[in-house]
Scaffold this active site. Structure first.
Site, PDB file in Angstrom:
ATOM      1  CD  GLU A  95      -2.923  -1.228   0.620  1.00 38.29           C
ATOM      2  OE1 GLU A  95      -3.087  -0.344  -0.243  1.00 38.29           O
ATOM      3  OE2 GLU A  95      -3.695  -2.181   0.775  1.00 38.29           O
ATOM      4  CB  CYS A 132      -2.207   6.457   1.705  1.00 40.28           C
ATOM      5  SG  CYS A 132      -3.296   5.272   2.423  1.00 40.28           S
TER       6      CYS A 132
HETATM    7  C1  UN1 Z   1      -4.041   5.131   5.013  1.00 38.82           C
HETATM    8  O1  UN1 Z   1      -4.013   6.362   4.902  1.00 38.82           O
HETATM    9  O2  UN1 Z   1      -2.966   4.462   5.000  1.00 38.82           O
HETATM   10  O3  UN1 Z   1      -9.796   5.265   3.687  1.00 38.82           O
HETATM   11  C2  UN1 Z   1      -5.262   4.337   5.237  1.00 38.82           C
HETATM   12  C3  UN1 Z   1      -9.261   5.889   4.618  1.00 38.82           C
HETATM   13  C4  UN1 Z   1      -8.945   5.140   5.883  1.00 38.82           C
HETATM   14  C5  UN1 Z   1      -7.679   4.376   5.731  1.00 38.82           C
HETATM   15  C6  UN1 Z   1      -6.513   5.147   5.213  1.00 38.82           C
HETATM   16  N1  UN1 Z   1     -10.032   4.248   6.180  1.00 38.82           N
HETATM   17  O4  UN1 Z   1      -9.006   7.081   4.549  1.00 38.82           O
END
Ligand code: UN1
Length: 513
Positions: free
Chosen positions: A267, A301
Site C-alpha cells: 500500500e 494515503c
Molecule cells: C491510510 O491512509 O494508510 O480510507 C489508510 C481511509 C482510511 C484508511 C486510510 N479508512 O481514509
C-alpha cells in the site's frame, strides 16, 4: 483561527503513560549503550520515551518464534481462531479512548479521527470473526468419471507488517485480524513515529491471547527503523510482507521479497483526485472535498490532492472552498472543535513549503493557506494552514505526492480530458467524481474511467469502510487489504483432485498403458 497550541501544552508523556498503563502495556527498557530511539510528539515537538531498537538478529529470533506459533495455530479450527479476534475486538471497544489518546499524541490526529481509527480496528475484528466461518473454497466438475475437483485454503505462515505513522494502529489491525483467523501469526514493525500506539494495541491482543490460551507469539512488535525493517523483509520465514508507506520504500522492499519468492501486499503512494462536473451538488461537493483534503492534515494515503473542476463551475467551487478553508480551526488536536492538527514533523512542514514554492514556480496561485505557524513554546511543532492552490496545468509538482494538506485545483472542459488528467499520475489509489449525471458517473466507474483501486461517486477519496477491499493500482503497489476477499492473500490455495472410483482414467484422455 489558529489557537495557540503552545499556551496550553501539558507534557504529552503523562497522558501517554496513563493510556499505556490502562492498556496494560509495558515500556521496554532501553539499556544504556544499546541502540535506542525516542519518538517525538507532533503536538509539541517534544521527545516521548527512549525505546530500544530491535536488532536484526532479534528480528530473526522473533520471526522464528512466530513460526513456532504458526505450527500450532494453523491446526486450530478457524472459528476457534475467530474467538481470539472476537475477544480482541471487545478489548478494543473497551479501550477505544485509551488507544485514541496514543494515536493523537504520536500521529497528531484530532480526537474524532483518532477514535475513528480505533473504530476501524474493531470493525475489522467483527468482519474477521464472521470470515472465520467463511474461508471457503470452490468445487469444480472433473472431466473424469468418479472424480471430484475442489480447492482448500490453508494458513500461509508468518505475516510481516510494516505500518506508517498516519494510521499507526488500524492498518496493522486490518492485517492482523484477518491474518489470525486465516491461521497466520503477525510480526509488526510499526512506524518509528508511533511505537507507543503499537505497544498499546499489541498489549490488548496479547491479553486476549492469554485469556483464550492462544500461543504467546501470535503477535510480536519489533521496534526501530530501516535496519529492523530490512531484517523482517529479508527473513525467509516471512511468507507475506504487508507494507504501507512511500513508493520508494515499496520499490526497495518488493524485489527483496520477490527474490526469495515471498508474497508482498503493498500500500504505497496515493495522488488522489476528484472530478467535479457541471451537475455536481456543490454543497455536498465542498463538504466532501474539505474532509478528504484536510482531514488528518492531508496525511492519509487516501487524502484528496487534486481537484479537476469543469470550467463552468471552477470559480464558484474555488470561492466556496476558499471560504471553508479560511474558517478551519487549526491547533491542538485534543481540543474539541479543532479540525486540523499538526503535521507529523518539521521535515514534513518543510516539504509542504517547498512544494508550494515549486507550485508557484510552475505557474500556480496559492488562493489561501500554506503558512507555517511557529509556536514560540514549541518551535519543532509543525502547525500549518491547509493550502488551496490553483494550477494552470498538471505540472510536475501536481504529479508528485506531497504528504501534507495541499489541494491543487485544475480546470477541464470535457469529461474525456478530465479522465485523462485524472489517470495521468503514477499512483492509482483512490478517486471520486461529483456529479448528478448518471452517464458521467458510470463512465468514471467503467473500464476506461478511473484507473484507481477505489473509485467513488459523490463522496470524497478518503474514509473508506473496512468492508471493501482497500488498495490501489500502478505505483500504489496493487495490494488489497481489509474486506471483500482480501483474506485470500493471507492463505495458500491447494487444488485437490479426488478419485472415488475404482478406475484410474487419466486427464486429457492420456493412454499410459
Ligand atoms: C491510510 O491512509 O494508510 O480510507 C489508510 C481511509 C482510511 C484508511 C486510510 N479508512 O481514509
Amino acid at each position: 483561527h489558529l489557537k495557540d497550541a503552545a499556551s496550553d501544552l501539558p507534557d504529552p508523556r503523562e497522558a501517554a503513560l496513563e493510556a499505556l498503563r490502562r492498556l496494560g502495556a509495558q515500556l521496554p527498557p532501553a539499556p544504556d549503550g544499546a541502540p535506542s530511539f525516542t519518538p517525538t510528539s507532533p503536538l509539541s515537538g517534544h521527545g516521548l520515551f527512549p525505546l530500544p531498537v530491535t536488532l536484526p538478529e532479534e528480528v530473526g529470533a522473533a520471526v522464528d518464534r512466530a513460526h513456532e506459533a504458526f505450527l500450532t495455530w494453523r491446526l486450530v479450527p478457524a472459528p476457534a481462531r475467530g474467538a481470539l479476534v472476537r475477544r480482541f475486538g471487545d478489548l478494543l471497544r473497551e479501550h477505544k479512548a485509551d488507544l485514541a489518546t496514543l494515536v493523537t499524541l504520536e500521529a497528531g490526529k484530532i480526537t474524532a479521527e483518532a477514535l475513528g481509527e480505533v473504530q476501524e480496528m474493531f470493525d475489522i475484528c467483527d468482519l474477521a470473526v464472521g470470515l472465520s466461518r467463511q474461508l471457503e473454497g470452490r468445487t469444480m466438475p472433473s472431466e473424469r468419471p468418479g472424480h471430484r475437483l475442489m480447492e482448500t485454503w490453508h494458513p500461509l505462515g508468518v505475516v510481516g507488517v510494516i505500518s506508517a505513522f498516519n494510521f499507526p494502529a488500524a492498518v496493522w489491525s486490518w492485517n492482523t485480524a484477518v491474518a489470525l483467523v486465516c491461521g497466520d501469526p503477525v510480526v509488526w514493525k510499526p512506524s518509528e513515529t508511533a511505537p507507543l500506539t503499537a505497544l498499546g494495541a499489541a498489549a490488548l491482543l496479547r491479553r486476549a491471547a492469554a485469556e483464550l490460551g492462544a500461543p504467546e507469539h501470535l503477535a510480536t512488535v519489533i521496534l526501530g527503523g530501516r535496519e529492523t525493517g530490512e531484517a523482517l523483509v529479508a527473513h525467509p520465514r516471512v511468507a507475506l510482507l504487508s507494507a504501507t508507506g512511500s513508493e520508494r520504500m515499496g520499490a526497495e522492499v518488493a524485489p527483496v521479497v520477490a527474490a526469495r519468492m515471498g508474497r508482498t501486499l503493498l500500500e504505497l503512494g496515493g495522488n488522489n483526485a476528484a472530478i467535479v462536473t457541471p451537475s455536481a451538488d456543490l454543497d455536498l461537493t465542498v463538504r466532501g472535498v474539505v474532509f478528504s483534503a484536510v482531514g488528518t492534515a492531508g496525511q492519509r494515503c487516501t487524502s484528496l490532492r487534486r481537484l479537476i473542476v469543469h470550467t463552468s463551475v471552477v470559480d464558484e467551487v474555488l470561492e466556496r472552498l476558499a471560504s471553508a478553508y479560511r474558517g478551519l480551526p487549526i491547533g491542538d488536536p485534543r481540543e474539541a472543535g479543532t479540525l486540523v492538527g499538526p503535521l507529523v514533523s518539521a521535515a514534513a512542514r518543510d516539504r509542504m513549503l517547498a512544494a508550494l514554492e515549486q507550485a508557484r514556480a510552475e505557474g500556480g496561485t496559492v488562493v489561501t493557506g500554506g503558512e507555517a505557524h511557529a509556536l514560540p513554546a514549541a518551535p519543532d511543532a509543525a502547525y500549518v494552514t491547509p493550502a488551496l492552490v490553483q494550477m494552470p496545468a498538471q505540472s510536475p509538482i501536481v504529479h508528485t505526492e506531497t504528504f501534507a494538506p495541499i489541494l491543487y485545483v485544475l480546470g477541464y472542459s470535457d469529461l474525456d480530458e478530465a479522465i485523462a488528467m485524472h489517470n495521468a499520475v503514477p499512483q492509482g489509489l483512490s478517486s471520486s467524481i461529483f456529479t448528478l449525471d448518471q452517464r458521467e458517473a458510470e463512465r468514471f466507474l467503467g473500464p476506461d474511467g478511473s484507473d484507481c483501486g477505489i473509485a467513488n461517486v459523490n463522496i470524497g477519496t478518503s474514509g473508506a469502510e473496512i468492508g471493501g477491499a482497500f488498495g490501489g493500482e500502478k505505483s500504489t503497489g496493487g495490494g488489497r487489504e481489509s474486506g471483500s476477499d482480501a483474506w485470500r492473500a493471507y492463505m495458500r490455495r491447494a487444488t485437490n483432485t479426488i478419485n472415488y472410483s475404482a478406475d484410474l482414467p487419466l486427464a486429457q484422455g492420456v493412454d499410459f498403458g
